[in-house]
Design an enzyme around this catalytic site. Sequence first.
Site, PDB file in Angstrom:
ATOM      1  N   HIS A  82       0.843  -1.197   0.000  1.00 39.37           N
ATOM      2  CA  HIS A  82       0.000   0.000   0.000  1.00 39.37           C
ATOM      3  C   HIS A  82       0.872   1.238   0.000  1.00 39.37           C
ATOM      4  O   HIS A  82       1.822   1.340   0.761  1.00 39.37           O
ATOM      5  CB  HIS A  82      -0.898   0.019   1.243  1.00 39.37           C
ATOM      6  CG  HIS A  82      -1.723   1.263   1.337  1.00 39.37           C
ATOM      7  ND1 HIS A  82      -2.853   1.449   0.580  1.00 39.37           N
ATOM      8  CD2 HIS A  82      -1.560   2.393   2.065  1.00 39.37           C
ATOM      9  CE1 HIS A  82      -3.365   2.648   0.859  1.00 39.37           C
ATOM     10  NE2 HIS A  82      -2.602   3.238   1.750  1.00 39.37           N
ATOM     11  N   ASP A 161     -15.267   3.048   8.340  1.00 36.28           N
ATOM     12  CA  ASP A 161     -14.195   3.976   7.956  1.00 36.28           C
ATOM     13  C   ASP A 161     -14.704   5.012   6.959  1.00 36.28           C
ATOM     14  O   ASP A 161     -14.357   6.184   7.049  1.00 36.28           O
ATOM     15  CB  ASP A 161     -13.005   3.211   7.371  1.00 36.28           C
ATOM     16  CG  ASP A 161     -11.977   4.176   6.783  1.00 36.28           C
ATOM     17  OD1 ASP A 161     -11.431   4.977   7.562  1.00 36.28           O
ATOM     18  OD2 ASP A 161     -11.771   4.164   5.560  1.00 36.28           O
ATOM     19  N   ARG A 168     -14.538  13.143   9.671  1.00 32.65           N
ATOM     20  CA  ARG A 168     -13.273  13.775  10.071  1.00 32.65           C
ATOM     21  C   ARG A 168     -12.910  14.906   9.125  1.00 32.65           C
ATOM     22  O   ARG A 168     -12.363  15.933   9.537  1.00 32.65           O
ATOM     23  CB  ARG A 168     -12.157  12.722  10.108  1.00 32.65           C
ATOM     24  CG  ARG A 168     -12.285  11.764  11.281  1.00 32.65           C
ATOM     25  CD  ARG A 168     -11.427  10.514  11.060  1.00 32.65           C
ATOM     26  NE  ARG A 168     -10.052  10.849  10.765  1.00 32.65           N
ATOM     27  CZ  ARG A 168      -9.260  10.130   9.962  1.00 32.65           C
ATOM     28  NH1 ARG A 168      -9.699   9.029   9.386  1.00 32.65           N
ATOM     29  NH2 ARG A 168      -8.029  10.514   9.751  1.00 32.65           N
ATOM     30  N   SER A 183      -7.566   3.853   9.908  1.00 34.11           N
ATOM     31  CA  SER A 183      -8.330   3.976   8.664  1.00 34.11           C
ATOM     32  C   SER A 183      -7.653   3.210   7.524  1.00 34.11           C
ATOM     33  O   SER A 183      -8.275   2.376   6.856  1.00 34.11           O
ATOM     34  CB  SER A 183      -8.456   5.471   8.315  1.00 34.11           C
ATOM     35  OG  SER A 183      -8.914   5.663   7.004  1.00 34.11           O
ATOM     36  N   LYS A 187      -8.700  -0.912   5.899  1.00 33.57           N
ATOM     37  CA  LYS A 187      -8.993  -1.233   4.494  1.00 33.57           C
ATOM     38  C   LYS A 187      -8.078  -2.340   3.974  1.00 33.57           C
ATOM     39  O   LYS A 187      -8.503  -3.221   3.228  1.00 33.57           O
ATOM     40  CB  LYS A 187      -8.852   0.032   3.639  1.00 33.57           C
ATOM     41  CG  LYS A 187     -10.024   0.990   3.874  1.00 33.57           C
ATOM     42  CD  LYS A 187      -9.867   2.302   3.131  1.00 33.57           C
ATOM     43  CE  LYS A 187      -9.070   3.292   3.925  1.00 33.57           C
ATOM     44  NZ  LYS A 187      -9.420   4.692   3.763  1.00 33.57           N
TER      45      LYS A 187
END
Length: 432
Positions: A82, A161, A168, A183, A187
Site C-alpha cells: 500500500h 471507515d 473527520r 483507517s 482497508k
Amino acid sequence: MRMVDLIAKKRDGRELSAEEIQFMVQGYTEGSIPDYQMSAFAMAVFFKDMTERERADLTMAMVHSGDTIDLSAIEGVKVDKHSTGGVGDTTTLVLAPLVAALDIPVAKMSGRGLGHTGGTIDKLEAVPGFHVEITKEEFVERVNTSRIAVIGQSGNLTPADKKLYALRDVTATVDAVPLIASSIMSKKIAAGSDAIVLDVKTGAGAFMKTVDDAKELAHAMVSIGNNVGRRTMAVISDMSQPLGLAIGNALEIQEAIDTLRGKGPKDLEELCLALGRQMVYLAGKAKSLEDAEEMLQEVIRNGKALAKFKEFLASQGGDASVVDQPERLPQAAYRIELPAKQDGYVAAMAADEIGTAAMMLGAGRATKEDEIDLAVGLMLNKKVGDLVRAGESLLTIHANREDVQDIMDMLYASITIADQAEAPVLIYDIVT
Ligand code: URA
Ligand code: CA
C-alpha cells in the site's frame, strides 16, 4: 453503555476497552450513534491519543463493520503493498509482476485515481483491452495459475471507515495519527492479505508533509498490523518531487516496462527493490532482506519479471505486444518541451503542483465522474539536483491539445532553479 460516557473517558485521557470501542464503531455504522457524538470523540482522540491496544481494537472494529475478502482459496502467503499516495508513483505496476515472478501470489485490489494522484487501474487500462471486471472466482483462479491478478474495489468494505473519514474531513480531525493509521490499516486488512508492506510518502506531494510525521504514521501502522496478526513492514520514501520520470497512464506503463527490463529511472528502481525485498521476505521466500533483493535482481536480469508482466496483461484481456512495441500504447498528438528560463540547478519540482498540472492535461480526475485521457501526461527530463542550461528542456508535455500555455505556466511556477541544489534522499527510513 452510553456513548457520552465513552467520549468523557477519552476526553479525560483514559483507555477504552475493546468492548467499548466495538460498541461505538458498530453503533456509528448502524446510525444509533449520531455524527455529533462521533465528532466529539474524534476530537478527543486528536488531543488525547490512543494506546497501541486501542488502535488495534479500533482497526479491527472497522474491519468487522462490513464485508471482508476471503483469499484463503489462494495458495501461499499473500502480501499486499500500500502506498499512501503520490505523483507518478509507478511502483505497483513494477512490483506486482516482479514479485509474482518469484512465485509469490499477488492478489491486488486496486482503485482509480483522484486529484493529483493516479490510480493503478487507470494506468493498466492504458493497455488496449485490459480490464479489471472479472469475477471473484476468476480472480482467485488467475492468482492460483499465474500468481497475479488485479480486481477493482467491490463489496461493502469498512463502511465504518467511510463514514468516519467523511466526518473527520469536515470536523478538522483528519490529522490524528491513531485515526489515519486505523483507517488505512482497516482497508488493507479487510482486503484479505496475510502480510502488508507500506510505502509511506513524505513531502509536498504526500499526505504527510514532514519526515517526522511520516515516521510516526509508519510506526503506528506497522504496530497495528503486527498486533492483529498481519506481519507489516514500511518504507518511508520521498514524494517532494514525482517518482521516476513519467507521470500519466500510458507513459507510466512504458516506464514500468523499462524498469522491469532493468532500464528504468534509478529512483523508481531503488524504491521498487526496497519495497519488493520486504514483500519477498514477508512471503517467506527469503531468509533475509539481502537475499530477497538478490532474488529480485535475478528475475529482472533473466527476463522473468518482464515475461510475467506480459502474461498478466494477456490474462486480463490486454494486448501484451505493447511490451515490445510501445507505439501501440495510446499516444498523445502533441509533444511540447518546457525550456528552462535560466542556467542553474533544479532545486524543487513540487510533486503536488506537477500532479495537478498532469491532471489538468487530462491524465487525472478532478471529480470522480471525470473521464481521463490515457495518452497524455508529463515526462521529466530533469530532476531535483540536476544541472540545467537556459533553453534546455525541463520536461516534455504529452498533450492532446495544441495550446498548453496554462499548463506551462503552472509547471514553471512549480519548478525552482537555483545556484545550488542536491538530489533529495529517496528512502528516509525502513520500519520493520
Ligand atoms: N487516507 C485514508 O485512507 N485514511 C485517512 O484517515 C487518511 C488518509
Ligand atoms: Ca513515474
